[in-house]
Design an enzyme around this catalytic site. Sequence first.
Site: not given
Length: 280
Positions: A49, A116, A93
């Site tokens: 990422k 997210d 994460q």
Amino acid sequence: MTIILDGKKLREKILTNLKAELDKLEVKPSLAVILAGDNPASKIYVNNKKKIAEQIGINSTVIKLDENVTEDELIQKIHSLNIDPNVNAILVQLPLPAHISKERILGMIDPKKDVDGLSPYNFGKLFSGAKPYVYPCTPKGVLLLLDEYNIELEGKHVVVVGRSNLVGKPIAQMMLDRNATVTVCHSRTKNLAEITKTADILVSAVGENIIEEKMLKSGCVVVDVGIFKDSTGRTRGDVDFENVSKIASYITPVPGGVGPMTIASLMLNTVELFNSTIRR
Ligand code: NAP
């Protein structure tokens, strides 16, 4: 003939467009990723990422925290990112170390920086029919991929296998919002094959190789979200690609299907949050 839903190709197209947009800016968007613990797969995802963010002109920071980090320490870190005007997007994460409550942590992220889309505020917005700041990355990536190939959702029977907050539930809701008829299956579903056999579009997000050709009708669209390593170390998806691709009209490969689209969505979401900061 079966058409491969090529997530890698679409990701490249999205990233090229984003880079062109960001090249024109003096101040760049910034993404902060918190990696708590030593999960080897998470380390690879996070590095990937960061690399892609930097390639297109997003400033990216990875904050590495020890496996034994306490919930309070993690929350402190999130608070400092929430109030940092130079950070537009925050990603924690997953999975987190077992002693940490994922729900509590996700609830601490400022919804305006929740890249997210998994914080309770954004998740609640999604399920109440209102627009969240951003949509969760993997479901968003799946819809972008289906749209790219002009696959109609309205009136279609979509069967989602898996009901996690990360994938199954939001994808089902987003398909409903697009006027599909949606059935959600999970580990306690009885006669799974009878249900999957009625799918016009099957989305599998399980993490085990369970979808076989005999469970599907000819011509269905197959989206394989699952990704894991089998006992030989080979990367696999949920679907028996070799045989299912003989009967599907469209199918995602693993790797190269949904995975790249998740990354593309993360970059899109970062830029969306950055742009909405400017508008505020
Ligand atoms: P998860 O939280 O473990 O959820 C798995 C779901 O599958 C659960 O709802 C579970 O049912 C269901 N399930 C398990 N065994 C089943 C069976 N035999 N039959 C029917 N349903 C079954 O996993 P997740 O986070 O949603 O991820 C799912 C997969 O997608 C994993 O392989 C993950 O690595 C992958 N993934 C890929 C991407 C990407 O970008 N490609 C992104 C996210 C996740 P219960 O609820 O009843 O336990």
